[in-house]
Design a protein around this motif. Structure first.
Motif, PDB file in Angstrom:
ATOM      1  N   GLU A 176       0.573  -1.081  -0.004  1.00  7.67           N
ATOM      2  CA  GLU A 176       0.098   0.179   0.045  1.00  7.67           C
ATOM      3  C   GLU A 176       0.794   1.202   0.759  1.00  7.67           C
ATOM      4  O   GLU A 176       0.195   2.418  -0.838  1.00  7.67           O
ATOM      5  CB  GLU A 176      -0.904   0.056   1.188  1.00  7.67           C
ATOM      6  CG  GLU A 176      -2.017   1.066   1.334  1.00  7.67           C
ATOM      7  CD  GLU A 176      -3.184   1.048   2.081  1.00  7.67           C
ATOM      8  OE1 GLU A 176      -3.648   2.815   2.778  1.00  7.67           O
ATOM      9  OE2 GLU A 176      -2.916   0.307   2.360  1.00  7.67           O
ATOM     10  N   MET A 177       2.187   1.275   0.802  1.00  6.53           N
ATOM     11  CA  MET A 177       2.984   2.483   1.077  1.00  6.53           C
ATOM     12  C   MET A 177       3.622   2.656  -0.814  1.00  6.53           C
ATOM     13  O   MET A 177       3.272   3.911  -1.100  1.00  6.53           O
ATOM     14  CB  MET A 177       3.767   1.938   1.589  1.00  6.53           C
ATOM     15  CG  MET A 177       5.530   3.149   1.591  1.00  6.53           C
ATOM     16  SD  MET A 177       6.690   2.297   2.650  1.00  6.53           S
ATOM     17  CE  MET A 177       7.092   0.972   0.644  1.00  6.53           C
ATOM     18  N   VAL A 178       3.714   1.735  -1.259  1.00  3.16           N
ATOM     19  CA  VAL A 178       3.986   1.880  -2.374  1.00  3.16           C
ATOM     20  C   VAL A 178       3.015   2.142  -3.370  1.00  3.16           C
ATOM     21  O   VAL A 178       2.964   3.458  -4.633  1.00  3.16           O
ATOM     22  CB  VAL A 178       4.397   0.392  -3.551  1.00  3.16           C
ATOM     23  CG1 VAL A 178       4.517   0.731  -5.031  1.00  3.16           C
ATOM     24  CG2 VAL A 178       6.011   0.325  -2.795  1.00  3.16           C
ATOM     25  N   ALA A 179       1.837   1.648  -3.755  1.00  2.00           N
ATOM     26  CA  ALA A 179       0.557   2.851  -4.434  1.00  2.00           C
ATOM     27  C   ALA A 179       0.782   3.712  -3.604  1.00  2.00           C
ATOM     28  O   ALA A 179       0.292   4.996  -4.602  1.00  2.00           O
ATOM     29  CB  ALA A 179      -0.514   1.299  -4.010  1.00  2.00           C
ATOM     30  N   ARG A 180       0.378   4.184  -2.633  1.00  2.00           N
ATOM     31  CA  ARG A 180       0.202   5.784  -2.736  1.00  2.00           C
ATOM     32  C   ARG A 180       1.046   6.437  -2.531  1.00  2.00           C
ATOM     33  O   ARG A 180       1.032   7.747  -3.596  1.00  2.00           O
ATOM     34  CB  ARG A 180       0.243   6.061  -0.873  1.00  2.00           C
ATOM     35  CG  ARG A 180      -0.612   5.254  -0.176  1.00  2.00           C
ATOM     36  CD  ARG A 180      -0.918   5.928   0.880  1.00  2.00           C
ATOM     37  NE  ARG A 180      -2.244   4.966   2.200  1.00  2.00           N
ATOM     38  CZ  ARG A 180      -3.376   5.691   1.850  1.00  2.00           C
ATOM     39  NH1 ARG A 180      -3.537   6.394   1.630  1.00  2.00           N
ATOM     40  NH2 ARG A 180      -4.411   5.096   2.504  1.00  2.00           N
ATOM     41  N   ALA A 181       2.951   5.945  -2.881  1.00  2.00           N
ATOM     42  CA  ALA A 181       4.147   6.939  -3.797  1.00  2.00           C
ATOM     43  C   ALA A 181       3.490   6.970  -5.456  1.00  2.00           C
ATOM     44  O   ALA A 181       3.760   7.806  -5.233  1.00  2.00           O
ATOM     45  CB  ALA A 181       5.133   5.835  -3.530  1.00  2.00           C
ATOM     46  N   LEU A 182       2.767   6.123  -6.265  1.00  2.00           N
ATOM     47  CA  LEU A 182       2.656   5.762  -7.324  1.00  2.00           C
ATOM     48  C   LEU A 182       1.570   7.259  -7.099  1.00  2.00           C
ATOM     49  O   LEU A 182       1.531   7.890  -8.820  1.00  2.00           O
ATOM     50  CB  LEU A 182       1.585   4.446  -7.907  1.00  2.00           C
ATOM     51  CG  LEU A 182       2.819   3.415  -8.162  1.00  2.00           C
ATOM     52  CD1 LEU A 182       2.411   2.377  -8.134  1.00  2.00           C
ATOM     53  CD2 LEU A 182       4.017   3.428  -9.551  1.00  2.00           C
ATOM     54  N   HIS A 183       0.781   6.890  -6.366  1.00  2.00           N
ATOM     55  CA  HIS A 183      -0.487   8.538  -6.769  1.00  2.00           C
ATOM     56  C   HIS A 183       0.060   9.630  -6.024  1.00  2.00           C
ATOM     57  O   HIS A 183      -0.683  10.505  -6.690  1.00  2.00           O
ATOM     58  CB  HIS A 183      -1.599   8.179  -5.387  1.00  2.00           C
ATOM     59  CG  HIS A 183      -2.456   9.017  -4.855  1.00  2.00           C
ATOM     60  ND1 HIS A 183      -3.432   9.381  -6.703  1.00  2.00           N
ATOM     61  CD2 HIS A 183      -3.190   9.990  -4.649  1.00  2.00           C
ATOM     62  CE1 HIS A 183      -4.436  10.151  -6.281  1.00  2.00           C
ATOM     63  NE2 HIS A 183      -4.267  10.266  -4.936  1.00  2.00           N
ATOM     64  N   ARG A 184       0.987   9.506  -5.533  1.00  2.00           N
ATOM     65  CA  ARG A 184       1.268  10.829  -4.827  1.00  2.00           C
ATOM     66  C   ARG A 184       2.111  11.587  -6.315  1.00  2.00           C
ATOM     67  O   ARG A 184       2.400  12.679  -5.838  1.00  2.00           O
ATOM     68  CB  ARG A 184       2.537  10.915  -3.226  1.00  2.00           C
ATOM     69  CG  ARG A 184       0.733  10.281  -2.171  1.00  2.00           C
ATOM     70  CD  ARG A 184       2.061  11.111  -1.563  1.00  2.00           C
ATOM     71  NE  ARG A 184       3.669  10.472  -1.433  1.00  2.00           N
ATOM     72  CZ  ARG A 184       3.981   9.340  -0.294  1.00  2.00           C
ATOM     73  NH1 ARG A 184       2.654   8.927   0.055  1.00  2.00           N
ATOM     74  NH2 ARG A 184       4.946   8.613  -0.749  1.00  2.00           N
ATOM     75  N   ARG A 185       3.148  10.389  -6.898  1.00  2.00           N
ATOM     76  CA  ARG A 185       4.012  11.518  -7.841  1.00  2.00           C
ATOM     77  C   ARG A 185       3.195  11.877  -9.425  1.00  2.00           C
ATOM     78  O   ARG A 185       4.224  11.837 -10.307  1.00  2.00           O
ATOM     79  CB  ARG A 185       5.393  10.112  -7.533  1.00  2.00           C
ATOM     80  CG  ARG A 185       6.121  10.953  -6.631  1.00  2.00           C
ATOM     81  CD  ARG A 185       7.019   9.003  -6.834  1.00  2.00           C
ATOM     82  NE  ARG A 185       7.534   9.071  -5.330  1.00  2.00           N
ATOM     83  CZ  ARG A 185       9.297   9.887  -5.484  1.00  2.00           C
ATOM     84  NH1 ARG A 185       9.462  10.133  -6.821  1.00  2.00           N
ATOM     85  NH2 ARG A 185      10.163   9.663  -4.822  1.00  2.00           N
ATOM     86  N   SER A 186       2.157  10.918  -9.405  1.00  7.20           N
ATOM     87  CA  SER A 186       1.166  10.690 -10.321  1.00  7.20           C
ATOM     88  C   SER A 186       0.727  12.473 -11.148  1.00  7.20           C
ATOM     89  O   SER A 186       0.093  13.468  -9.780  1.00  7.20           O
ATOM     90  CB  SER A 186       0.551  10.498 -10.460  1.00  7.20           C
ATOM     91  OG  SER A 186      -1.388  10.312 -10.166  1.00  7.20           O
ATOM     92  N   PRO A 187      -0.003  12.059 -12.205  1.00 10.05           N
ATOM     93  CA  PRO A 187      -0.749  13.977 -12.530  1.00 10.05           C
ATOM     94  C   PRO A 187      -1.695  13.667 -11.696  1.00 10.05           C
ATOM     95  O   PRO A 187      -2.625  14.540 -11.607  1.00 10.05           O
ATOM     96  CB  PRO A 187      -1.045  13.507 -14.035  1.00 10.05           C
ATOM     97  CG  PRO A 187       0.079  12.394 -14.197  1.00 10.05           C
ATOM     98  CD  PRO A 187       0.375  11.994 -12.981  1.00 10.05           C
ATOM     99  N   ARG A 188      -2.221  13.072 -11.060  1.00 15.68           N
ATOM    100  CA  ARG A 188      -3.546  12.871 -10.301  1.00 15.68           C
ATOM    101  C   ARG A 188      -3.406  12.887  -9.334  1.00 15.68           C
ATOM    102  O   ARG A 188      -4.530  12.286  -8.046  1.00 15.68           O
ATOM    103  CB  ARG A 188      -4.699  10.805 -10.790  1.00 15.68           C
ATOM    104  CG  ARG A 188      -4.833  10.174 -12.077  1.00 15.68           C
ATOM    105  CD  ARG A 188      -4.775   8.775 -12.062  1.00 15.68           C
ATOM    106  NE  ARG A 188      -5.312   8.793 -13.594  1.00 15.68           N
ATOM    107  CZ  ARG A 188      -6.773   8.642 -14.212  1.00 15.68           C
ATOM    108  NH1 ARG A 188      -7.336   9.309 -13.301  1.00 15.68           N
ATOM    109  NH2 ARG A 188      -6.741   8.057 -15.596  1.00 15.68           N
TER     110      ARG A 188
END
Length: 445
Positions: A176-188
């Motif tokens: 989940e930590m990696v999923a949140r990192a993907l979200h934080r760094r994304s245009p979304r």
């Protein structure tokens, strides 16, 4: 949300009563007639969300005393200064010293309510931002091992896209930590991040939870409800333990990924959704496909980018950094403890079947029970703290209690920039005892 707790300080009982009646619509109001009583209220009745104070209280003191007391003990609590028409200069001084705003007498009811609501909203946002920062700190990707560095690179590359991502790894590795990192760094990143624990929701409820339902679509559906796909529109939907999803929901997930639309339970009209799906599992999905338990076409749709998180036992070089990170995160009084060399060696040698999550829990537990400020093997449960020395090749770092105390005292002193009074306060000793701790030496053989 809990009702706001508001403190009103004014030597005029009529003014206090008026403010209490008005502000009572926003929460619970406590009164004080002077700065001394206000300080007592803050000490005895806990933190307040908002403080109103009169600027000039001729027989009681200056409203700046209240402001300074709040700034010293409740720095996030907004203070609104009330001033007489002829004392605007004093009100402006209070703004320069940290007041949120000022109001002049006689009171404008609309202005009072408008400023109070704005101040409470600021307080809420400050607390929310602090909570989010803690979550980010707690979920920080800590470590520099080759396996983790590769994950960093893949996260950076995948974040810029909106394609589905499948994260695999054992329980507790930080999916989940990696999923949140993907979200934080994304245009979304300005959209919502919606996590779903698929393993904790029954098949009968999962359909409604993800896709929503119409009123009367099943027993108990007393009203229409949007599902989590719609809640995540413009953002990221994280499907944890995707391997536990049943066949009916698998088919609906496939349609959502292929068509970009979902159907609420009990409705025939499709609803368009713009959602990035990130899924995670600790299961072998290819094996489940072979067993007929997971759709192969859904696996292909989910596994566009694949991130695999190595277990902690395969990146032991990261354990020391993780221990220090969690020790600082859970430290009492803001001072991280010293971890004795033997303890760190045993922590590094342990296989950690629960991975990073287990390590954090063990460090937090050790800190909660430790009173010395130095974590040794005895602070950790079996079999971690009792691992045989011969298995971990210890260098024999077994300092005396006096030496451990000296090290911790020096550590605290360094933390407070050499301020011996502050160091003594944090250690719970007087300055004389602090000097003795700092002068302690290992006994001669």
């Amino acid at each position: 949300m809990n009702p706001a707790r508001i403190l009103v300080v004014d030597d005029d009982p009529h003014a206090r009563d008026l403010l209490k009646r008005l502000l009572g619509m926003l929460g619970e109001v406590t009164q004080a007639s002077d700065p001394k009583m206000a300080a007592a209220r803050m000490a005895e009745e806990g933190p307040f969300d908002l403080v109103f104070t009169d600027m000039a209280m001729p027989n009681a003191g200056d409203g700046l005393l209240v402001l300074h007391e709040v700034r010293a003990h409740l720095p996030d609590t907004p203070v609104i200064v009330v001033t007489a028409f002829g004392n605007i200069e004093g009100a402006l001084d209070s703004i320069q010293q940290g007041a949120f705003d000022y109001l002049s007498k006689p009171f404008d009811v609309d202005a009072i309510m408008r400023v109070a609501r704005r101040a409470l909203e600021q307080k809420r946002l400050v607390e929310e931002n602090r909570s989010l920062r803690k979550q980010v700190d707690r979920g920080a990707m800590v470590g520099r091992s080759p396996g983790l560095l590769e994950v960093y690179k893949q996260v950076a590359r995948a974040a810029a896209t909106s394609v589905p991502v499948l994260i695999t790894g054992e329980t507790g590795t930080g999916k989940e930590m990696v999923a949140r990192a993907l979200h934080r760094r994304s245009p979304r990143s300005t959209g919502s991040f919606i996590p779903v624990d698929c393993g904790a929701i029954s098949e009968s409820l999962m359909e409604s939870e993800l896709f929503g339902h119409a009123r009367g679509s099943f027993t108990g559906a007393t009203g229409a409800r949007r599902g989590l796909f719609e809640e995540a529109h413009g953002g990221t939907l994280f499907l944890d333990e995707i391997g536990d999803v049943g066949p009916k929901v698998q088919a609906q997930l496939l349609r959502a990924l292929q068509e970009g639309e979902i159907r609420r339970v009990g409705e025939s009209a499709p609803v368009k959704v713009d959602v990035r799906v990130v899924a995670a599992t600790n299961k072998d999905l290819k094996a489940r496909v072979a067993e007929g338990l997971f759709r192969e076409d859904l696996l292909y749709r989910l596994d566009v980018v694949h991130l695999h998180l190595p277990p902690l036992r395969e990146r032991r070089e990261d354990i020391a950094a993780l221990v220090e990170h969690f020790a600082a995160l859970h430290a009492r009084g803001g001072v991280a403890p010293v971890v004795a060399g033997e303890a760190m060696a045993r922590l590094t040698a342990y296989d950690w079947p629960g991975n990073v999550r287990q390590l954090e829990n063990v460090v937090a537990r050790a800190l909660a029970l430790n009173v010395t400020g130095v974590l040794g093997p005895q602070d950790f449960p079996e079999p971690i703290g009792d691992a045989p020395k011969k298995l971990i090749g210890l260098a024999g770092d077994m300092p005396s209690l006096a030496e451990l105390s000296r090290r911790y005292a020096a550590h605290v002193l360094q933390h407070v920039g050499g301020n011996k009074s502050e160091a003594a306060r944090l250690l719970g000793v007087d300055r004389k005892t602090l000097y003795k701790l700092l002068e302690a030496q290992e006994p001669e053989e």
